[in-house]
Design an enzyme around this catalytic site. Sequence first.
Site, mmCIF file in Angstrom:
data_model
loop_
_atom_site.group_PDB
_atom_site.id
_atom_site.type_symbol
_atom_site.label_atom_id
_atom_site.label_comp_id
_atom_site.label_asym_id
_atom_site.label_seq_id
_atom_site.Cartn_x
_atom_site.Cartn_y
_atom_site.Cartn_z
ATOM 1 N N ASP A 359 0.782 -1.131 -0.221
ATOM 2 C CA ASP A 359 0.053 0.003 -0.051
ATOM 3 C C ASP A 359 0.819 1.293 -0.045
ATOM 4 O O ASP A 359 2.054 1.270 0.540
ATOM 5 C CB ASP A 359 -0.932 -0.059 1.354
ATOM 6 C CG ASP A 359 -2.192 0.916 1.341
ATOM 7 O OD1 ASP A 359 -2.622 1.123 0.299
ATOM 8 O OD2 ASP A 359 -2.113 1.820 2.095
ATOM 9 N N GLU A 388 2.185 0.463 -4.799
ATOM 10 C CA GLU A 388 1.075 1.275 -5.144
ATOM 11 C C GLU A 388 1.663 2.970 -5.129
ATOM 12 O O GLU A 388 1.796 3.481 -4.144
ATOM 13 C CB GLU A 388 -0.023 1.370 -4.289
ATOM 14 C CG GLU A 388 -1.312 2.365 -4.559
ATOM 15 C CD GLU A 388 -2.281 2.855 -3.611
ATOM 16 O OE1 GLU A 388 -3.250 3.169 -3.761
ATOM 17 O OE2 GLU A 388 -1.446 2.812 -2.496
#
Length: 647
Positions: A359, A388
């Site tokens: 993330d 990400e």
Amino acid sequence: MKRIKTLILVFALVLFNSCSEGKKDTMSNSEPQAVSNKFLNRVEPPNWWVGFNNPELQLLVHEPGIGKAEVEVSYPGVELKDAHKARSLNYLFIDLEINSNARAGKFDLVFKFESGEEKVHTYELKEREQAAADFIGFNSSDAIFLITPDRFANSDPSNDSFEDLKQVGIDRTHDYKRHGGDIKGVIDHLDYIDELGYTAIWPCPLLINDMPQGSYHGYAITDLYRIDPRFGQLNDYLELSEQLRGRGMKLIMDQVANHCGLEHWWMKDLPFDDWVNNQKRYEENKDNWNWENTKFSNHRRTTNQDLYASEIDKQGMTDGWFVDAMPDLNQRNPFMAKYLIQNSIWWIETAKLGGIRQDTYPYPDKDFMSEWAGSIMNEYPNFNIVGEEWSYNPLLIAYWQKGANNKDGYDSNLRSTMDFAMQRKVVEAINEEESWDKGLVKIYEGLANDFIYPSPRDIMVFPDNHDMSRIHTQLNEDFVNTKMALATFATLPRTLQMYYGTEILMNDTAKPGDHGLIRTDFPGGWEGDLVNAFTGKGLTKDQKEMQQFMKAVLNFRKSSEAIHNGQTIHFAPENGTYVLARIIDAETVVLILNKNEQPVTLDLNRFAEIGLKGKSLKNIISGESFSWGEEIRFEGRGVTLLTTNLD
Ligand code: CA
């Protein structure tokens, strides 16, 4: 058995005790118990393995007053190298070295207190069950099914709510409350996912979010070693992984190194002054912690690459909190860094993962992230991690890919990053009216940026995800345009990810971009659902057709070497049409996008260099055969996907 020298470390009793002062913290002030505990409150990682390349292991021990204890270890092949006290006396960090001659087995960590009391914790070193090289990460041959687990299927209503967790109950009428989906719900519908043609699953985080609100999304983790009981138990997660592997599919774990949930257990007893960023500010305001007094990240993600970025901007980016309910972890604290790296390895080894999705990649300390990814790849050479980076700028995306020729010398050790740039280009290409610099040329020029990527096919492209408007909404709910986009994403030289429900045209058109709505319940996942997308009951004609379309495209993609590893040749769009070919020795795949509503004929002589003249091809969607001659005629707007593989 050979007896290895035991090291005993002795520590000064109390250096300082700043943690418990002025705070209601029963653990910090409690005296050691008179009675020994066989197991301590918390020793993490909860177990380890013999046979890693890196012999080092650092245990976090959390137990009242444990910082006052001396520790002893006696086990062949295991050396106690050091033990570190923390600010809080309820912690001890123990450095072990697991030598190559260590055998799997159990041994005692013996903690001796000045009072004469002893506490013992039995620790286990396990045998590795799978060779390091057999942890194969996702790659360009994979189509990854992204799931918001709370919203996919509720196979076990008995785990919907627990009275001892902070958010109690489910409410399916509320977009931001829990709906009851669980791991068993995914396991029970693996046939559906498999038959659609997916080869991997990425569930949003399944670790516990014991948060009073918004716990369903999973990104506010409160214990990095515990599956949320509302999703199931560790055994359910391992069962999911095993069943996937049995089908030749991969399980990708969504991990978060940047932040945790405010209710994370360590927030009540932080080990060091700098365990989280802006910790002083938090500790001074913790009784009234809110949005106003939080120091947020400036979200200026370009500071990671910017040659001219000021220190204050860089620090504002990495040290600010993502939101007030998510403390920003300080990965520059070496104990935190080790904790996070070992946690990732523990999950890979325990669940035999087929990849990690990390993330908010640009938010943690970037040197740590390189060390984190490097440490994992050092143990699992064929593994894969996708980071990400939510950027539409290919230069920024490329910066994070391993092998990038970065001016600052940075190497991320990361094989895959996410292609938000191409996602947007495809949507624009299809939505926009054709002109010199609008429409299909966006795909053509978007792919022209691939020269900057060390490995384009390892970059993950997607029509949408759990944070974005659904693709059908982005394309104004145009059925044909949605097909055009999905087939394009599936054919690009990329690794492919799609979100659950794309195949039944799930949308967020009522409130575009609303996170709760984007993560709508999958119909049929709950007993009593009037519509059941697993069986087809109650689906509209368009929904059924889209399921069949995706099934055809993804199942074809699964075995298409040309899409996985072929070279790419494309032709500048002309007259509202665009042609892209993927070519490998035995197979050529051709994608043709046509935006003309009226019948149009394409002169195939322009594409002579892809060598198809006189060849027979198969239309993947209709199954019809096609002979590559002088021209191809289209009756209306749509996508055509052809292959020379006639099997
Ligand atoms: Ca449930």
